[in-house]
Structures are given as C-alpha cells and as structure tokens.
Design a protein around this motif. Structure first.
Motif, PDB file in Angstrom:
ATOM      1  N   ARG A 194      22.594   0.425  48.926  1.00  0.00           N
ATOM      2  CA  ARG A 194      21.699   0.056  50.023  1.00  0.00           C
ATOM      3  C   ARG A 194      20.636  -0.925  49.545  1.00  0.00           C
ATOM      4  N   LEU A 195      20.104  -0.657  48.356  1.00  0.00           N
ATOM      5  CA  LEU A 195      19.094  -1.558  47.805  1.00  0.00           C
ATOM      6  C   LEU A 195      19.668  -2.959  47.602  1.00  0.00           C
ATOM      7  N   LEU A 196      20.923  -3.051  47.164  1.00  0.00           N
ATOM      8  CA  LEU A 196      21.546  -4.364  46.965  1.00  0.00           C
ATOM      9  C   LEU A 196      21.655  -5.136  48.272  1.00  0.00           C
ATOM     10  N   GLN A 197      21.845  -4.429  49.382  1.00  0.00           N
ATOM     11  CA  GLN A 197      21.872  -5.120  50.670  1.00  0.00           C
ATOM     12  C   GLN A 197      20.521  -5.759  50.960  1.00  0.00           C
ATOM     13  N   HIS A 198      19.441  -5.028  50.651  1.00  0.00           N
ATOM     14  CA  HIS A 198      18.103  -5.611  50.837  1.00  0.00           C
ATOM     15  C   HIS A 198      17.910  -6.815  49.907  1.00  0.00           C
ATOM     16  N   GLU A 199      18.385  -6.699  48.667  1.00  0.00           N
ATOM     17  CA  GLU A 199      18.257  -7.805  47.721  1.00  0.00           C
ATOM     18  C   GLU A 199      18.990  -9.041  48.227  1.00  0.00           C
ATOM     19  N   ARG A 200      20.219  -8.861  48.693  1.00  0.00           N
ATOM     20  CA  ARG A 200      21.017 -10.003  49.147  1.00  0.00           C
ATOM     21  C   ARG A 200      20.471 -10.597  50.428  1.00  0.00           C
ATOM     22  N   SER A 201      19.827  -9.741  51.226  1.00  0.00           N
ATOM     23  CA  SER A 201      19.179 -10.249  52.432  1.00  0.00           C
ATOM     24  C   SER A 201      18.104 -11.258  52.070  1.00  0.00           C
ATOM     25  N   GLY A 202      17.320 -10.962  51.022  1.00  0.00           N
ATOM     26  CA  GLY A 202      16.291 -11.899  50.558  1.00  0.00           C
ATOM     27  C   GLY A 202      16.881 -13.139  49.940  1.00  0.00           C
TER      28      GLY A 202
END
Length: 397
Positions: free
Chosen positions: A242-250
């Motif tokens: 889930r955290l990686l999704q936030h990272e890739r969103s940025g």
C-alpha cells in the motif's frame, strides 16, 4: 469536512488565495528550494514559510485536524495546490513522511501510533526514510532477510538495507523485516525504527551525478518498541504494498517534470528564424511532442483525481502514471542537454552557469527514476495483471 462544490468552492478558492498571498514570502516565488536535496534545514524566509504552513496545516491539507492536518476535502486540497502553483509556492513539508508513510499510517496505524507520529510529520519536525530494498532483495523485495527478533519487552533488528534515500539525515525509518523464515510474503512485518540510536549505521553512496541521496544502512541489535509495529505480526507485506502505491502516486505527479522551461531555453540557446520560430525544425517537432505528452499526462492526473470523487487512496493506476511521469521527465532532461549543446555537458568551472551544471546532473540522476520505487518493468507487470487482467505467463512456465 464535506466535499463542497459550486459557489462554496469558489468562496474557498478566494479564501485560500488571500491567505497564501498574505503568508507566502515573495522571495521564494518559483525558487528551487523544494527541489534541493540534502540535510540542510531551512532558514530565513524558508523557515518562516514552513512555520506558517505547519500552523495552518496545509502541508497536509486533507489530513485530519486532530493530528494537525488541514481537514480539507479533496477538491479543497486541490484548490490549495493550484493556488500555490499560481504563486510559485512549494510545500515546505515535502518528504517521505508526507508522501508515503503518513498516508499509510493514517490507514493502518493504531490511534496511539497516529497520535505519536503524525503530528511531527505534519509540522515537518522529523525526517523519515524507507527501509525496503536489500542487496539481495530489489525487484524481488519479498525475499528480504533483515530480521526482527522478540526480546520480551521490545524487538531487535539485524540486517542491511540499501538505497535508503536520505537515511543519513533521517530521524525514523519505516521498515520491512523478516519475522518468519518459513514463509515468504506472509513472513514479513512492518516496523518503525528510531534512527538516532546505537546499532544504526548509514553509509552514503555517491552516485554518477555527484551527490549522495542514497545510503547503505546497517542494523545491529537496533531496538524497536513493541508499540511500533504497524499492523499484525507477519502482516507487513500488505501494508508495504500500500505504501508503494502512495510512493508511485508521487512519482507520477508533476514534480517528476519540474525544472527549466524547454521552450524558453531553446529560444535562448538555439535562436529563432526569420518567422520567429525555433531555428531547428526537427527540434521544434520534438519539443512539441514533449509538450503534448506532458500536457496529456497532467490532464490524465487531473481526470484520475476527479474520478476518485474524494477517495484519497491510490490504486494500481499509480503504476501507469509512475511510468508515464518518469519517461516524460527523462525526455525533458535529454532535450535540455541537446538544446544547451556543449554548454549542457559542463560539470564545473566558471565557463558554465549553475543552470548548465544542474542540467547535466539532473540528466544523470534522472536515469534512476525508471528504476527506484519499482522499475518500469515491475510497473508494466502490475498494469498487465491488475488493470488489463492479462494472465501471469510465469505461472505456466
């Protein structure tokens, strides 16, 4: 806060514009302060801006007010961002705590964890780094071996991480660790590690661009408190993804494409013909294509935000935008160097301007953007399986 629309949003835009114009120091307009890596702390107007945004909560405009956030709706948060861009303002709270860890903790953390860790992130008081990749666990992250062991009233961590961005300056690390050696994905936990303790060593890695944003990080009996495991024991893989999704969103956002204006630089270095057009016809065509790609990317980001209808959580589409944004950023860096010609290859010396020296360093460092945060190949796999629904051919040999 409710998701207002129509005249309510117009009134909020006027309010936001008035506050930003009154509080954002004009000396920082369109500066590169938000893009400069390193351990330096803000001073002067930059510090003043950070303090004002911390008090307002607009560094995290949509986060809950009980943790110091702005408490705004999604549309209101986007208005704040639009009005900041209009003024040439930047978010002084930018960092992994804001873009990656904070949103994840708000979703998965206990009330105690959120009360302890979110307010310092909102105020920009502490820096966070990410303990994911290891020398033997990069794209196959689930093969990680850094081990967490139970010592009764606390845990201890032993192992090595690599490519930990900003670890030499970080106060805390959100980290994936091995808690069950008999299982792969189901044997991983998500913990928070205080970086300011014995047993934590960081070694900066100097990159081809000349800077050292990444580190090797070594843990030797580093202590983790029992209340700093996020989620259940052996349940860290779900949180980590889930955290990686936030990272890739940025990484798929506009920040990947920031920097000098391509057209303005081309006019200055290449010159214009008798008709007032760029003198190089082929370069004109490629700049136009780049601008079309960048505009399409920006509009797609906006459409995705509009379609989310207030849902703040990223989806697998972040993989599409991560690939698109990083490709466009690399394309821009290539164009800038070509436009500058031999002046775009300067490394040091008074014969090159700072802008020219920065261009070659940005070009070199930008090569990593299609690798870190999940390589473009990994993102393509995610898109094929989770968005297009294509079969996983690796399972069939």
């Amino acid at each position: 806060m409710a998701d207002f629309g129509g005249s309510d949003l117009d009134a909020f835009r006027a309010e936001a514009r008035q506050w930003l114009e009154a509080n954002f120091p004009k000396s920082l307009a369109f500066s590169e302060a938000a893009l400069i890596p390193g351990g330096e702390k803000p001073t002067g107007d930059a510090l003043l801006w950070k303090q004002r945004m911390a008090e307002k909560g607009w560094g995290t405009p949509t986060w809950p007010t009980e943790y110091g956030g702005g408490g705004l709706s999604g549309p209101q948060g986007r208005i704040v961002q639009q009005e900041m861009e209009r003024l040439g303002a930047y978010n002084p709270m930018a960092g992994m705590g804001i873009s990656m860890f904070g949103p994840t903790l708000l979703e998965y953390g206990t009330e105690d964890q959120k009360a302890r860790h979110i307010p310092p992130i909102v105020k920009g008081e502490l820096r966070w780094c990410q303990g994911y990749s290891e020398p033997g666990a990069g794209s196959d992250l689930a093969s990680l071996q850094t081990k967490l062991e139970d010592r009764g009233d606390h845990w201890v961590v032993n192992g090595q991480k690599i490519w930990t961005s900003g670890a030499q300056w970080a106060d805390w690390c959100f980290c994936l660790v091995r808690t069950d050696t008999t299982k792969k994905h189901e044997g991983i936990s998500f913990v928070l590690i205080n970086m300011r303790q014995p047993g934590v060593e960081t070694r900066p890695i100097k990159l081809i661009a000349g800077n050292s944003p990444f580190c090797e990080t070594f843990f030797t009996d580093a202590r983790v408190e029992k209340n700093d495991m996020v989620g259940p024991l052996n349940g860290g893989w779900t949180i980590g993804k889930r955290l990686l999704q936030h990272e890739r969103s940025g990484q798929g956002g506009a920040r990947m494409m920031m920097g000098p204006n391509v057209v303005d630089l081309a006019k200055r270095y290449v010159g214009l013909d008798a008709s007032g057009r760029l003198a190089d016809q082929d370069l004109r065509t490629r700049i136009a294509k780049h601008q079309i790609d960048a505009k399409a990317h920006t509009l797609t980001l906006k459409r995705a935000a509009d379609e989310a209808k207030g849902n703040q959580n990223p989806s697998a589409t972040t993989s599409v935008m991560k690939n698109s944004g990083t490709w466009i950023g690399q394309e821009k860096a290539e164009l800038l160097l070509e436009i500058m010609g031999s002046q775009g290859l300067g490394w040091e010396g008074d014969e090159y301007t700072k802008e020219e020296r920065d261009a070659v360093r940005s070009w070199l460092s930008g090569k990593a953007t299609t690798i870190f945060g999940g390589s473009q190949e990994i993102q393509s796999n995610i898109v094929s399986k989770r968005i297009l629904g294509l079969p996983d051919t690796t399972q069939n040999g």
